[in-house]
Design a protein around this motif. Structure first.
Motif, PDB file in Angstrom:
ATOM      1  N   GLN A   1       1.412  -4.378  -6.392  1.00 25.37           N
ATOM      2  CA  GLN A   1       1.524  -3.372  -5.339  1.00 25.37           C
ATOM      3  C   GLN A   1       1.038  -3.974  -4.019  1.00 25.37           C
ATOM      4  O   GLN A   1       0.014  -4.663  -3.993  1.00 25.37           O
ATOM      5  CB  GLN A   1       0.679  -2.138  -5.666  1.00 25.37           C
TER       6      GLN A   1
ATOM      7  N   ASN B   1      -9.086   2.623  -8.139  1.00 25.82           N
ATOM      8  CA  ASN B   1      -7.940   2.418  -9.028  1.00 25.82           C
ATOM      9  C   ASN B   1      -7.806   3.681  -9.857  1.00 25.82           C
ATOM     10  O   ASN B   1      -8.666   3.986 -10.693  1.00 25.82           O
ATOM     11  CB  ASN B   1      -8.168   1.191  -9.912  1.00 25.82           C
TER      12      ASN B   1
ATOM     13  N   THR C   1      -0.865   6.370  -4.195  1.00 24.43           N
ATOM     14  CA  THR C   1      -0.573   4.968  -4.508  1.00 24.43           C
ATOM     15  C   THR C   1       0.855   4.624  -4.106  1.00 24.43           C
ATOM     16  O   THR C   1       1.741   5.481  -4.143  1.00 24.43           O
ATOM     17  CB  THR C   1      -0.778   4.701  -6.015  1.00 24.43           C
TER      18      THR C   1
ATOM     19  N   HIS D   1       7.116   5.133  -3.974  1.00 24.86           N
ATOM     20  CA  HIS D   1       6.551   5.473  -5.287  1.00 24.86           C
ATOM     21  C   HIS D   1       7.147   6.779  -5.798  1.00 24.86           C
ATOM     22  O   HIS D   1       7.450   6.915  -6.990  1.00 24.86           O
ATOM     23  CB  HIS D   1       5.037   5.596  -5.191  1.00 24.86           C
TER      24      HIS D   1
ATOM     25  N   ASP E   1      -1.858   2.479 -17.250  1.00 26.67           N
ATOM     26  CA  ASP E   1      -1.291   2.029 -15.979  1.00 26.67           C
ATOM     27  C   ASP E   1      -2.380   1.950 -14.913  1.00 26.67           C
ATOM     28  O   ASP E   1      -3.483   2.483 -15.068  1.00 26.67           O
ATOM     29  CB  ASP E   1      -0.195   3.011 -15.543  1.00 26.67           C
ATOM     30  N   TYR E   2      -2.034   1.310 -13.820  1.00 23.10           N
ATOM     31  CA  TYR E   2      -2.920   1.118 -12.658  1.00 23.10           C
ATOM     32  C   TYR E   2      -2.323   1.828 -11.453  1.00 23.10           C
ATOM     33  O   TYR E   2      -1.114   2.052 -11.372  1.00 23.10           O
ATOM     34  CB  TYR E   2      -3.052  -0.380 -12.349  1.00 23.10           C
ATOM     35  N   GLU E   3      -3.165   2.147 -10.477  1.00 24.19           N
ATOM     36  CA  GLU E   3      -2.708   2.701  -9.202  1.00 24.19           C
ATOM     37  C   GLU E   3      -3.766   2.410  -8.144  1.00 24.19           C
ATOM     38  O   GLU E   3      -4.819   3.050  -8.126  1.00 24.19           O
ATOM     39  CB  GLU E   3      -2.485   4.230  -9.289  1.00 24.19           C
TER      40      GLU E   3
ATOM     41  N   VAL F   1       3.923   0.563  -9.627  1.00 24.85           N
ATOM     42  CA  VAL F   1       3.078   0.855 -10.781  1.00 24.85           C
ATOM     43  C   VAL F   1       3.712   0.269 -12.041  1.00 24.85           C
ATOM     44  O   VAL F   1       4.919   0.005 -12.098  1.00 24.85           O
ATOM     45  CB  VAL F   1       2.863   2.377 -10.941  1.00 24.85           C
TER      46      VAL F   1
ATOM     47  N   SER G   1      -4.403   5.386 -15.175  1.00 27.28           N
ATOM     48  CA  SER G   1      -3.623   6.515 -15.693  1.00 27.28           C
ATOM     49  C   SER G   1      -3.128   6.250 -17.110  1.00 27.28           C
ATOM     50  O   SER G   1      -2.468   5.239 -17.354  1.00 27.28           O
ATOM     51  CB  SER G   1      -2.412   6.775 -14.787  1.00 27.28           C
TER      52      SER G   1
ATOM     53  N   GLU H   1      -5.515   2.873  -4.715  1.00 29.84           N
ATOM     54  CA  GLU H   1      -5.564   3.955  -3.745  1.00 29.84           C
ATOM     55  C   GLU H   1      -6.766   3.779  -2.825  1.00 29.84           C
ATOM     56  O   GLU H   1      -7.791   3.213  -3.227  1.00 29.84           O
ATOM     57  CB  GLU H   1      -5.653   5.325  -4.448  1.00 29.84           C
TER      58      GLU H   1
END
Length: 282
Positions: free
Chosen positions: A212, A158, A246, A84, A126-128, A250, A161, A130
């Protein structure tokens, strides 16, 4: 235990998950409405909480809320997986030489199955996925070798972002803190139920498409190094949330940012899943 907050009959209470049943813990002496307070008192209450067997509700008959809604801190680390970090560098973001931390304001927290709002002022959402770590003991200057002893448990988060807002400032906080951009849950799995938190498979899907997929073992700075680093600076309190980074994949890197109508499912082995629909903010 799997500790949670659930809404039934118009009231939100603290419970635990046993199989497919939610056991209401609100009648147990010492259990109030605050998960943060419960985590503070957990060592003294653990035995009676583990023995509690009722009242019970079917999981599919209640609505799960964010397992903790009143943490004092929600801290997140950036660029903590190698691949990442490389995809971020390709987009012009320099790789830091030390741990990179920022705040997600606690007002962003929302439930594991609640909608994620797409604000009108945001252009790049956006998503991430974690792994969230929840602190269970007031601590300062914790050595990495002792760090697991201050962890209460884990959940899925999540780190939603707003990339355009994130990139407007030297700090990430505004781009990470819009209301509803912190879905967490579905419950807190206590540390004793997780054999190795550094060997859990994470998968995030958007509309069923895997975006991901990585093990928590691929962190650059593992969760124990994170706790050592943070506790050098500040006192960590029960209920504090650490979002631990993350992996690659992404939306910004893939050219597949979120849009209204998307359904984002984030799942971590042994911890469960959260699933949130992106909706246009009114």
């Amino acid at each position: 235990m799997k500790l949670l907050r659930f809404t039934e009959g118009g009231t939100t209470r603290i419970g635990k998950l046993v199989g497919d049943d939610v056991i209401d813990l609100s009648g147990v002496a010492g259990v109030g409405a605050s998960m943060r307070q419960l985590l503070t008192d957990l060592p003294a209450l653990r035995e009676v909480l583990e023995a509690a067997r009722g009242p019970a509700y079917r999981l599919d008959k209640v609505r799960l809320a964010a397992p903790i809604d009143d943490p004092q801190k929600y801290l997140a680390i950036g660029l903590n997986y190698k691949a990442h970090a490389e995809e971020a560098r390709a987009a012009g973001v320099p790789i830091p030489s030390s741990q990179l931390w920022f705040n997600k304001q606690v007002s962003c927290i929302t439930g594991p199955y609640d909608p994620i709002e797409y604000p009108r002022v945001v252009e790049k959402l956006d998503y991430e996925i974690e792994m969230g770590v929840v602190i269970g003991k007031r601590c300062r200057n914790v050595k990495a070798s002792d760090a697991r002893s201050v962890i209460a448990g884990y959940f899925v988060t999540n780190d939603v972002s707003a990339r355009d807002w994130q990139n407007r400032s030297p700090t990430f906080t505004l781009g990470k803190s819009f209301d509803t951009h912190g879905p967490i849950g579905p419950w807190i799995t206590t540390d004793d139920e997780v054999d190795d938190p550094l060997a859990l498979e994470m998968v995030l899907k958007v509309n069923g498409e895997t975006r991901q997929q990585k093990s928590t073992g691929d962190m650059i700075y593992d969760i124990y190094a994170q706790i050592e680093y943070l506790s050098t600076v500040m006192t960590l309190e029960p209920g504090d949330i650490l979002a631990t980074g993350t992996p690659e994949g992404v939306g910004m890197a893939l050219g597949k940012l979120l849009k209204a109508g998307d359904v984002v499912r984030a799942e971590i082995e042994a911890l469960g899943f959260i699933e949130n629909e992106v909706v246009a903010a009114g």
